[in-house]
Design an enzyme around this catalytic site. Structure first.
Site, PDB file in Angstrom:
ATOM      1  N   GLU A 372       0.858  -1.192   0.000  1.00 50.75           N
ATOM      2  CA  GLU A 372       0.000   0.000   0.000  1.00 50.75           C
ATOM      3  C   GLU A 372       0.886   1.231   0.000  1.00 50.75           C
ATOM      4  O   GLU A 372       1.843   1.304   0.777  1.00 50.75           O
ATOM      5  CB  GLU A 372      -0.893   0.077   1.247  1.00 50.75           C
ATOM      6  CG  GLU A 372      -2.006  -0.909   1.286  1.00 50.75           C
ATOM      7  CD  GLU A 372      -2.920  -0.731   2.501  1.00 50.75           C
ATOM      8  OE1 GLU A 372      -3.079   0.420   2.973  1.00 50.75           O
ATOM      9  OE2 GLU A 372      -3.459  -1.735   2.974  1.00 50.75           O
TER      10      GLU A 372
HETATM   11  C1  BG6 Z   1      -4.402   1.392   5.477  1.00 54.76           C
HETATM   12  C2  BG6 Z   1      -5.445   0.346   5.326  1.00 54.76           C
HETATM   13  O1  BG6 Z   1      -4.403   1.745   6.826  1.00 54.76           O
HETATM   14  O2  BG6 Z   1      -4.545   2.619   4.869  1.00 54.76           O
HETATM   15  C3  BG6 Z   1      -6.466   0.622   4.252  1.00 54.76           C
HETATM   16  O3  BG6 Z   1      -4.905  -0.937   5.163  1.00 54.76           O
HETATM   17  C4  BG6 Z   1      -6.770   2.102   4.210  1.00 54.76           C
HETATM   18  O4  BG6 Z   1      -7.599  -0.157   4.515  1.00 54.76           O
HETATM   19  C5  BG6 Z   1      -5.493   2.838   3.853  1.00 54.76           C
HETATM   20  O5  BG6 Z   1      -7.803   2.450   3.357  1.00 54.76           O
HETATM   21  C6  BG6 Z   1      -5.642   4.346   3.667  1.00 54.76           C
HETATM   22  O6  BG6 Z   1      -6.270   4.899   4.758  1.00 54.76           O
HETATM   23  P1  BG6 Z   1      -7.573   5.783   4.617  1.00 54.76           P
HETATM   24  O7  BG6 Z   1      -8.008   6.008   5.995  1.00 54.76           O
HETATM   25  O8  BG6 Z   1      -7.144   7.003   3.913  1.00 54.76           O
HETATM   26  O9  BG6 Z   1      -8.539   4.969   3.833  1.00 54.76           O
END
Ligand code: BG6
Length: 475
Positions: A372
């Site tokens: 991510e």
């Molecule tokens: C991570 C998670 O914490 O960040 C995701 O694994 C999440 O599920 C992503 O969507 C981004 O965070 P947010 O709060 O901007 O959606």
């Protein structure tokens, strides 16, 4: 070529943030379905009196999300058009075992994911599957108290074995728990902890963490037994803590905060509890109920690779200086005065990605996978329908450059890179749609209004070129 032949470029999503169809195909109710949008979201995610059912006064974004449940063929085709090599997605536990503790799985749920994986394979995309991404059947919370209960280890084993057996040959890359360290920050998300008045929260959190760590080791063992070709990873919400100053007290504070997060990967990658954690448990009277069998299964089944999310670095001070601004998301800390921030106040620090990669590689010497990374931003649809998200391109370009430097100059071993939310989806922390990460725009707003039409943004064409050139053309 900075990246190896076969480097896995792609994007990542989570079932509860994109699927919708929350009561279709025999799916049961999950914790993520009772977390509303709006001011009650924060306390619900933290397990402060979270109600375990829905009411008419709230809007629950997971119920329909972006309706990927009905549109996955169209959506996967869009990812394929960008040249995706890998698509990270998660299974909704409640589609497979609606209550979590049934003996037999729900065939409709299994068939749904089989079709999704086949669709990926037809497009030459490798699925990377998170077994649980913040979700847990509500029944397991009501009956057993969530991950506090050791019984969940058995239910998770059954879930894992069912998935590995059914999808053998279709899925080779697995993650056991998304951002396992989040249990210390948002304990209802993922672990399903709702706290009783006066309960020792830390004791409950580490007990639940232990049960998840043991379940993760069992899943790794089962994955390898079912198919020795399976690769299993752990998943950390990463981003190193920097000391606010060179005052040793700040440096020590950062070290402690980093240990709090590394604790999970220390167990999953090395197979035993680190000494600093055992000392902490002794000091604070925490009992995780470790058995001889737990010790053995942890020791014998470390993960194959270490995956992590990276959005920003963190900064901390032993005594925050007067006037220092604090940041307010799940990871509390001091605002780093050297860094700009996103519209949601998340520090933007590409070099921090290189630092984090080196920290993790030095510590574990296991291949890394960035699963991510991305910028949550408000997009504007121009009169002609175009979306010029240059800010997103700039953020990703700088992070890919830092990732490239970590690989080519520092020698970090990296399996792949998946951006967060390649198609706009519901934000986990805020429940908003307006916090967008995608290359593909989805016409839906924070109140759940909109046509759900998909539209390619400028970054869509940019990322396509990045993948085509295996990371060489970042212009
Ligand atoms: C991570 C998670 O914490 O960040 C995701 O694994 C999440 O599920 C992503 O969507 C981004 O965070 P947010 O709060 O901007 O959606």
């Amino acid at each position: 070529m900075p990246f190896s032949e076969g480097f896995l470029w792609g994007g990542a999503t989570a079932a509860n943030q994109c699927e919708g169809g929350y009561d279709e195909g025999g799916r049961g109710l999950a914790n993520v379905d009772v977390i509303p949008h709006g001011p009650d979201r924060g306390p619900a995610m933290r397990g402060d009196g979270t109600p375990l059912s829905c009411d008419d006064a709230h809007y629950y974004p997971s119920h329909e999300a972006i309706d990927l449940y009905h549109r996955y063929r169209e959506d996967i085709a869009l990812l394929a058009e960008m040249g995706f090599k890998v698509y990270r997605m998660s299974i909704a536990w409640t589609r497979i075992f609606p209550g979590g503790d049934e003996e037999e799985p729900n065939e409709a749920g299994l068939a749904f994911y089989e079709d999704v994986f086949r669709c990926c394979r037809d497009h030459g995309i490798e699925p990377l599957v998170t077994i649980t991404h913040f979700d847990l059947p509500v029944h397991l919370i009501e009956e057993y108290g969530g991950w506090r209960s050791r019984e969940l280890i058995g239910f998770y084993q059954r879930l894992a074995r069912t998935l590995f057996t059914r999808y053998k040959g279709l899925v080779r890359y697995w993650l056991t728990f998304n951002e396992i360290n989040m249990i210390l920050h948002l304990p209802f998300m993922g672990a399903g902890l709702v706290f009783a008045e006066g309960e020792d929260r830390e004791q409950a959190q580490y007990l639940a963490a232990h049960n998840e760590l043991v379940a993760s080791a069992w899943a790794t063992k089962i994955a390898h037994e079912v198919d020795p070709g399976n690769k299993v990873g752990c998943m950390l919400a990463a981003g190193s803590y920097y000391p606010y100053s060179c005052n040793p007290a700040d440096v020590r504070d950062a070290q402690l905060k980093n240990q709090e997060n590394y604790f999970f990967v220390d167990v999953q990658a090395r197979g035993h509890y680190p000494a600093y954690a055992l000392k902490k448990f002794e000091r604070d009277g925490i009992d995780v109920g470790m058995t001889a069998e737990d010790e053995r299964v942890l020791a014998e089944n470390p993960v194959d690779f270490v995956s992590f999310s990276y959005y920003s670095s963190r900064c901390t001070a032993a005594e925050p200086p007067e006037g220092a601004e604090m940041t307010g998301n799940a990871f509390h800390g001091v605002k780093n005065p050297y860094l700009a921030a996103s519209q949601w106040g998340w520090a933007i620090d590409p070099l921090g990605l290189r630092i984090t990669m080196n920290d993790l590689w030095d510590r574990y010497q296991k291949p890394l996978f960035i699963v991510e990374n991305g910028l949550g931003a408000r997009d504007v649809v121009e009169a002609d329908g175009s979306i010029d998200d240059d800010y997103r391109i700039d953020y990703l370009r700088a992070h890919i450059e830092a990732m490239r430097d970590a690989v080519t100059e520092d020698g970090v071993e990296l399996l792949g890179y998946t951006t967060w939310g390649p198609i706009d989806l519901v934000s986990a922390s805020t429940g908003e749609m307006s916090k967008r990460y995608g290359f593909v725009y989805v016409d839906r707003d924070d109140a759940g209004e909109g046509t759900l039409e998909r539209r390619r943004k400028k970054s869509f064409w940019w990322y396509k070129k990045v993948i085509e050139s295996n990371g060489e053309d970042l212009d």
